[in-house]
Motif scaffolding. Structure first.
Motif, short mmCIF file in Angstrom:
data_model
loop_
_atom_site.label_atom_id
_atom_site.label_comp_id
_atom_site.label_asym_id
_atom_site.label_seq_id
_atom_site.Cartn_x
_atom_site.Cartn_y
_atom_site.Cartn_z
N LEU A 79 63.01 27.48 76.33
CA LEU A 79 61.81 28.32 76.39
C LEU A 79 62.01 29.40 77.44
CD1 LEU A 79 58.80 28.55 75.33
CD2 LEU A 79 58.18 27.45 77.49
N HIS A 80 62.15 30.63 76.97
CA HIS A 80 62.36 31.75 77.88
C HIS A 80 61.08 32.58 77.97
CE1 HIS A 80 66.76 31.31 78.37
NE2 HIS A 80 66.68 30.76 77.16
N GLN A 81 60.82 33.13 79.14
CA GLN A 81 59.63 33.94 79.35
C GLN A 81 60.01 35.42 79.30
OE1 GLN A 81 60.19 31.49 82.31
NE2 GLN A 81 59.61 30.08 80.69
N PRO A 82 59.67 36.12 78.21
CA PRO A 82 60.01 37.54 78.11
C PRO A 82 59.24 38.41 79.10
CG PRO A 82 58.66 36.87 76.26
CD PRO A 82 59.02 35.61 76.99
N VAL A 83 58.09 37.92 79.52
CA VAL A 83 57.26 38.62 80.50
C VAL A 83 57.10 37.71 81.71
CG1 VAL A 83 54.97 39.61 80.95
CG2 VAL A 83 56.05 39.89 78.71
N PRO A 84 57.20 38.23 82.92
CA PRO A 84 57.05 37.36 84.10
C PRO A 84 55.73 36.58 84.06
CG PRO A 84 57.85 39.52 84.77
CD PRO A 84 57.51 39.62 83.32
N PRO A 85 55.79 35.28 84.30
CA PRO A 85 54.56 34.48 84.32
C PRO A 85 53.74 34.75 85.57
CG PRO A 85 56.41 33.14 84.99
CD PRO A 85 56.98 34.47 84.59
N ARG A 86 52.48 34.36 85.54
CA ARG A 86 51.63 34.46 86.73
C ARG A 86 51.14 33.06 87.06
NH1 ARG A 86 46.81 38.70 88.00
NH2 ARG A 86 48.65 39.99 88.34
N ALA A 87 51.49 32.59 88.26
CA ALA A 87 51.10 31.25 88.70
C ALA A 87 50.00 31.35 89.76
CB ALA A 87 52.31 30.51 89.27
N THR A 88 49.03 30.46 89.66
CA THR A 88 47.95 30.37 90.65
C THR A 88 47.77 28.91 91.04
OG1 THR A 88 46.78 32.25 89.64
CG2 THR A 88 45.52 30.83 91.12
N ARG A 89 47.80 28.66 92.35
CA ARG A 89 47.51 27.30 92.80
C ARG A 89 45.99 27.12 92.80
NH1 ARG A 89 50.96 24.33 97.14
NH2 ARG A 89 50.54 26.07 98.54
N ILE A 90 45.53 26.12 92.07
CA ILE A 90 44.10 25.90 91.89
C ILE A 90 43.56 24.90 92.92
CG2 ILE A 90 42.32 25.12 90.28
CD1 ILE A 90 43.68 27.76 89.53
#
Length: 235
Positions: free
Chosen positions: A199-210
């Motif tokens: 599984l490759h991410q073509p667009v940079p992911p956005r991570a948020t610590r909840i």
């Protein structure tokens, strides 16, 4: 204290934020305590700071003060002295035994993955959960290091995207990760999904610590709860 890193301020490094909070303390006239010795330092302790580039709604720090202050006034004063996007959300008086860091065992992350369908992510997550271990590599100061990222993952689920983007290629990952050594970060788990499911991410992911805290019956307990409970007993 709990604070948040939002918007462009998520790119603030831990060192930059440490300097910013020190300046805010001085501007707000907080009666900060200092360490002893030839080079006294303000008594500020950070608990499990999020990586640079990652947003967070649940960062924590401890302040040692020379005098008792009202927590709500302290929160408001520091929040006003910091840039928008570095937001102080809550302050409580430390009343429970032990350090704040001892009450942080897990983190919950929300990872948004544009250009990936919900079905693709579900297949990758199923492969990740079925694997006995998932070995990934990370570049460290000592060179490349291999470690198992699977063992640190307490829960990994796929969340359906909002209706506004339901027809688009957009998937959301909900991730609960234990605090272990070496630290397993969201990008390590994404690397693990590449290993097990390509599984490759073509667009940079956005991570948020909840959230951060201890895991109890599948729920994360806020580390400030112990102080609230101890304070109410004292009263």
């Amino acid at each position: 204290m709990r604070y948040a890193k939002r918007g462009p301020l998520r790119f603030t490094s831990h060192r930059d934020f440490a300097r910013a909070i020190e300046r805010a303390i001085h501007r707000a006239n907080v009666p900060i305590a200092y360490s002893q010795g030839f080079t006294p330092h303000p008594k500020i302790s950070f608990a499990s700071a999020a990586p640079t580039g990652v947003a967070s709604e649940a960062e924590y720090l401890e302040l040692g003060l020379q005098a008792r202050v009202d927590p709500d006034r302290l929160r408001a004063a520091l929040d006003a002295a910091l840039s928008p996007g570095l937001d102080v959300m809550e302050a409580v008086e430390a009343a429970a035994p032990g350090s704040l860091a001892d009450r942080i065992e897990v983190s919950r992350w929300r990872i948004e993955l544009p250009e990936i369908t919900e079905e693709e992510l579900r297949r990758a997550v199923a492969a990740f959960e079925a694997a006995p271990e998932v070995v990934v590599e990370r570049l460290t100061k000592q060179g490349r290091r291999s470690f198992d990222c699977r063992a640190a993952v307490a829960a990994i689920t796929v969340i359906s995207p909002p209706e506004a983007v339901a027809d688009a290629q957009y998937a959301i990952l909900d991730l609960v990760v234990r605090q272990v050594t070496p630290t397993v970060r969201p990008d390590d788990v994404l690397a693990g999904l590449r290993v097990v499911a390509d599984l490759h991410q073509p667009v940079p992911p956005r991570a948020t610590r909840i959230a951060q805290g201890t895991l109890r019956d599948g729920e994360i307990v806020d580390p400030l709860d112990a102080d609230r409970e101890a304070s109410s007993v004292e009263r």
